[in-house]
Design an enzyme around this catalytic site. Sequence first.
Site, PDB file in Angstrom:
ATOM      1  N   THR A 108       0.873  -1.171   0.000  1.00 12.11           N
ATOM      2  CA  THR A 108       0.000   0.000   0.000  1.00 12.11           C
ATOM      3  C   THR A 108       0.909   1.220   0.000  1.00 12.11           C
ATOM      4  O   THR A 108       1.965   1.192   0.617  1.00 12.11           O
ATOM      5  CB  THR A 108      -0.856  -0.015   1.281  1.00 12.11           C
ATOM      6  OG1 THR A 108      -1.828  -1.038   1.148  1.00 12.11           O
ATOM      7  CG2 THR A 108      -1.546   1.319   1.527  1.00 12.11           C
TER       8      THR A 108
ATOM      9  N   VAL B  44     -13.773  -3.178   1.803  1.00 10.47           N
ATOM     10  CA  VAL B  44     -13.055  -1.908   1.757  1.00 10.47           C
ATOM     11  C   VAL B  44     -12.193  -1.815   3.004  1.00 10.47           C
ATOM     12  O   VAL B  44     -12.655  -2.111   4.117  1.00 10.47           O
ATOM     13  CB  VAL B  44     -14.046  -0.718   1.688  1.00 10.47           C
ATOM     14  CG1 VAL B  44     -13.297   0.606   1.783  1.00 10.47           C
ATOM     15  CG2 VAL B  44     -14.854  -0.771   0.388  1.00 10.47           C
ATOM     16  N   GLY B  45     -10.942  -1.414   2.820  1.00 10.97           N
ATOM     17  CA  GLY B  45     -10.029  -1.299   3.960  1.00 10.97           C
ATOM     18  C   GLY B  45     -10.027   0.101   4.549  1.00 10.97           C
ATOM     19  O   GLY B  45     -10.944   0.901   4.329  1.00 10.97           O
TER      20      GLY B  45
ATOM     21  N   THR C 234      -0.667   2.140   6.850  1.00  8.53           N
ATOM     22  CA  THR C 234      -0.630   0.878   6.108  1.00  8.53           C
ATOM     23  C   THR C 234      -0.656  -0.254   7.115  1.00  8.53           C
ATOM     24  O   THR C 234       0.011  -0.186   8.143  1.00  8.53           O
ATOM     25  CB  THR C 234       0.625   0.770   5.224  1.00  8.53           C
ATOM     26  OG1 THR C 234       0.686  -0.564   4.692  1.00  8.53           O
ATOM     27  CG2 THR C 234       1.904   1.058   5.977  1.00  8.53           C
TER      28      THR C 234
ATOM     29  N   GLY D 201      -6.133  -3.431   7.723  1.00 13.18           N
ATOM     30  CA  GLY D 201      -7.100  -2.344   7.653  1.00 13.18           C
ATOM     31  C   GLY D 201      -8.225  -2.384   8.667  1.00 13.18           C
ATOM     32  O   GLY D 201      -8.633  -1.346   9.194  1.00 13.18           O
TER      33      GLY D 201
HETATM   34  N1  ASP Z   1      -4.390  -1.121   4.892  1.00 15.13           N
HETATM   35  C1  ASP Z   1      -4.622  -1.824   3.672  1.00 15.13           C
HETATM   36  C2  ASP Z   1      -5.958  -2.509   3.722  1.00 15.13           C
HETATM   37  O1  ASP Z   1      -6.271  -3.106   4.729  1.00 15.13           O
HETATM   38  C3  ASP Z   1      -3.575  -2.864   3.359  1.00 15.13           C
HETATM   39  C4  ASP Z   1      -2.158  -2.451   3.521  1.00 15.13           C
HETATM   40  O2  ASP Z   1      -1.864  -1.389   4.058  1.00 15.13           O
HETATM   41  O3  ASP Z   1      -1.270  -3.192   3.107  1.00 15.13           O
HETATM   42  O4  ASP Z   1      -6.654  -2.482   2.747  1.00 15.13           O
END
Ligand code: ASP
Length: 341
Positions: free
Chosen positions: A209, A238-239, A260, A263
């Site tokens: 991300t 949805v994150g 990141t 999520g």
């Molecule tokens: N935070 C992102 C999600 O959960 C994933 C990530 O940061 O790698 O969609």
Amino acid sequence: MKKLRYLALGLLMAMSASVNAQQKKYVLIVHGGAGTILKKNMTPEKEAAYKAALTLALETGYKTLKQGKTSLDAVEATIHVLEDSPLFNAGKGAVFTHDGRNELDAAIMNGKTLEAGAIAGVTTIRNPISGARAVMEKSEHVMMVGDGADKFAKEVGLTIVDPKYYWTKERWDGLQQAIKEDSTKAVLDHGSKKSMLLGTKNHDYKFGTVGCVALDNAGNLAAGTSTGGMTNKKYGRVGDAPIIGAGTYCNNETAGISCTGWGEFYIRNVVAKTISDLMEYKGLGVAEASKIVLNKVGKMGGDGGLIALDKKGNIAMPFNTEGMYRGTVTADGKVEVQIYK
Ligand code: ASP
């Protein structure tokens, strides 16, 4: 005479301290995802490729600021570089849903006005961060999702791609592997120990991300985040990235923050806004506030990291994983990139 000498020495020290402090004013920071990023699993070529991509992104953002453009312009330009690189889980290189699709999320926020824009579950916008910005600037809404968001992006003239554009072998193989291990479990793009709780034994999911925070010449902050989410995620999941206050937040009075990680934990802890609130209402510094909130995420079983830049150019980049792709540029243009702890 002696007194005078001490006085001169003190003055000199104070001057050099203030020069140092000035040198350490950060103007743009990025992340490219947090997770089980270990040197022993990395080839020198791969490490060099990640560093080059992060450096290019930072230089692009810095150049944008130097041209006198806004922090929003810098965040958008920086994230474009990362979205266009297949190395990161955003834009080209996004991870796959269980159904073998790429559903992308992104958000951007203006620290001066508290205006924000977000898109979720889009499938045809080449640069999702621009979709988020268009929602902020060209609609009266904050968030648009799915087909509607794709349609809107086309209407306002953004570059639209065939969904095949996002396809990369690495991410496709990642999905096949996740399905083989446990077809029902979504897999964090970070193959950390904690994400094994989600049911995967695979420690080799790629990370990525992406996020950026910038501080422009006028003293305005902006923050943005863009992601493909989690490998093998269910349709419509949805994150935190596009949820204003969870994965992305920005306020000139406090800081710009991009997260990141796992999520669901970031949403439940409203991570980015809580950091801002600790700064605004409790007077905490950006480092302390970030640490407190990330600790809470960790205690609940979530893993990841975040980047934060305050209005004075101070930063925090904590993570509770083995590594986080990250980088900084100071006001004098010095670029630094780091991956491991
Ligand atoms: N935070 C992102 C999600 O959960 C994933 C990530 O940061 O790698 O969609």
